[in-house]
Design an enzyme around this catalytic site. Sequence first.
Site, PDB file in Angstrom:
ATOM      1  N   GLU A  16      11.249 -10.099   6.719  1.00  0.00           N
ATOM      2  CA  GLU A  16      11.600  -8.954   7.385  1.00  0.00           C
ATOM      3  C   GLU A  16      11.154  -8.412   8.411  1.00  0.00           C
ATOM      4  O   GLU A  16       9.846  -8.819   9.153  1.00  0.00           O
ATOM      5  CB  GLU A  16      11.469  -7.610   6.458  1.00  0.00           C
ATOM      6  CG  GLU A  16      12.182  -8.068   4.836  1.00  0.00           C
ATOM      7  CD  GLU A  16      12.003  -6.498   3.848  1.00  0.00           C
ATOM      8  OE1 GLU A  16      10.616  -6.038   3.932  1.00  0.00           O
ATOM      9  OE2 GLU A  16      12.468  -7.334   2.187  1.00  0.00           O
ATOM     10  N   CYS A  35       7.198  -4.721  13.594  1.00  0.00           N
ATOM     11  CA  CYS A  35       6.382  -4.806  12.990  1.00  0.00           C
ATOM     12  C   CYS A  35       6.767  -6.321  12.719  1.00  0.00           C
ATOM     13  O   CYS A  35       7.897  -6.612  12.130  1.00  0.00           O
ATOM     14  CB  CYS A  35       6.433  -4.538  11.775  1.00  0.00           C
ATOM     15  SG  CYS A  35       5.305  -4.283   9.836  1.00  0.00           S
ATOM     16  N   CYS A  40       4.009 -14.020   0.259  1.00  0.00           N
ATOM     17  CA  CYS A  40       3.099 -13.961   1.095  1.00  0.00           C
ATOM     18  C   CYS A  40       1.447 -14.243  -0.305  1.00  0.00           C
ATOM     19  O   CYS A  40       1.897 -14.274  -1.293  1.00  0.00           O
ATOM     20  CB  CYS A  40       1.708 -12.370   1.206  1.00  0.00           C
ATOM     21  SG  CYS A  40       0.006 -12.139   1.691  1.00  0.00           S
ATOM     22  N   CYS A  82      -1.903  -8.751  -3.333  1.00  0.00           N
ATOM     23  CA  CYS A  82      -2.014  -7.475  -3.147  1.00  0.00           C
ATOM     24  C   CYS A  82      -0.628  -7.272  -3.854  1.00  0.00           C
ATOM     25  O   CYS A  82       0.150  -7.480  -3.919  1.00  0.00           O
ATOM     26  CB  CYS A  82      -2.479  -6.795  -1.831  1.00  0.00           C
ATOM     27  SG  CYS A  82      -3.174  -7.191  -0.422  1.00  0.00           S
ATOM     28  N   CYS A 111       2.182  -4.238  -2.918  1.00  0.00           N
ATOM     29  CA  CYS A 111       2.849  -5.365  -1.916  1.00  0.00           C
ATOM     30  C   CYS A 111       3.929  -5.968  -2.733  1.00  0.00           C
ATOM     31  O   CYS A 111       3.909  -6.891  -3.396  1.00  0.00           O
ATOM     32  CB  CYS A 111       1.612  -5.723  -1.413  1.00  0.00           C
ATOM     33  SG  CYS A 111       2.546  -6.315   0.351  1.00  0.00           S
ATOM     34  N   CYS A 114       7.302  -3.294   3.033  1.00  0.00           N
ATOM     35  CA  CYS A 114       7.276  -4.572   3.124  1.00  0.00           C
ATOM     36  C   CYS A 114       7.568  -5.501   2.523  1.00  0.00           C
ATOM     37  O   CYS A 114       6.502  -5.530   1.270  1.00  0.00           O
ATOM     38  CB  CYS A 114       6.210  -4.693   4.027  1.00  0.00           C
ATOM     39  SG  CYS A 114       5.913  -7.003   4.752  1.00  0.00           S
TER      40      CYS A 114
END
Length: 367
Positions: A113, A126, A133, A137, A140, A356
């Site tokens: 994205e 961005c 990832c 986290c 997220c 995100c």
Amino acid sequence: MNLPVVEPNRIESSAAKDQKKDPRKHLLDLSAEELTTWLTDKGYPKFRSKQILNWVYQQRVHDFADMNNLPKPLREELAESFQIWNAKEVVAQTSSDGTDKLLVRLADGGEVECVLLRDGPRRSICVSSQVGCAMGCVFCASGLDGVDRNLTRGEILEQMLRLQARLDSEERLSHIVMMGMGEPLANLDRVLGALAMARSEEGLGISPRRITISTVGLPPAIDRLASSGVPYNLAVSLHAPNDELRTKLVPVNDKIGVQAVLESADRYFQTNGRRLTFEYVLLGGLNDSSLESHELVTLLKDRNVLLNVIPYNPVEGLPYHEPTRQSIADFRRVLEDGGVNVMFRQRKGGEIDAACGQLRRNRNKTE
């Protein structure tokens, strides 16, 4: 220190298979010097490199046939050898506040994205650095399914160009934030390669002082970034003022520690003099109490930093909530009274999948 960093050689896996379908190289993977070398090896003059890059980065052309100041044989040879864009835009969402969010499918099927934000005269983008990832986290959406691979330099740049293409002809990109999917410092070489083109006169011409790299805080990589000598802005995702809470929210912290993150950020500031930003996602009932705000004052009051507080944007399927207006007001008051330079981010893209990783995840659920 054993951090879950994706090494560059992992990037070849499924992408290599897809290359058999289209043997052409991704033009955006080439530096200006590499493009010049290709041209001179083919018998063309060096100045053609600058013309090609001007078409791609400044005139927003992504078809060699439209580069009408190049000789036809060169245009044909470029088209036979390279693709300018090799991904596909599969979803585009636009918010009433002018925010555009794209889901881009890469050549090997991975999806990332990227976002265009319009705020007064600013046109900020961005951009993602990885498919998924590995930082974990807990709040997220990007990391819910882990990390697949690093993006190439060209895949990072293509996101920038696709967002630029959504601007009117008189509009110009003004700021770049490496804060999309993935941990940029876990893919540092390719991120720096992409940003070198983004800031160059042959590329997008954006000052490094208008480019921000976001990280959860990987001290060795922060030191490497400092040694690059380019004064990019550094934004460190802190999210908690102590190790116990931060490890719950950012599991990789267990192998690093808040103090090590702060010390590496201090070294970055000492190297280039750019004020640091610490990001703090405010989670209702979890890290928004008086205890955390006072601890933040102790950590940050004597540092030349900006604390960017981001009220949580809920993600479906995760058990985290927005903070109340009262808790936001109380949190702000303690920080300001304690002498911390603080800003509360205004939410953009409120009625689209703004968080995100959310667009990719929500789309996958409906397929």
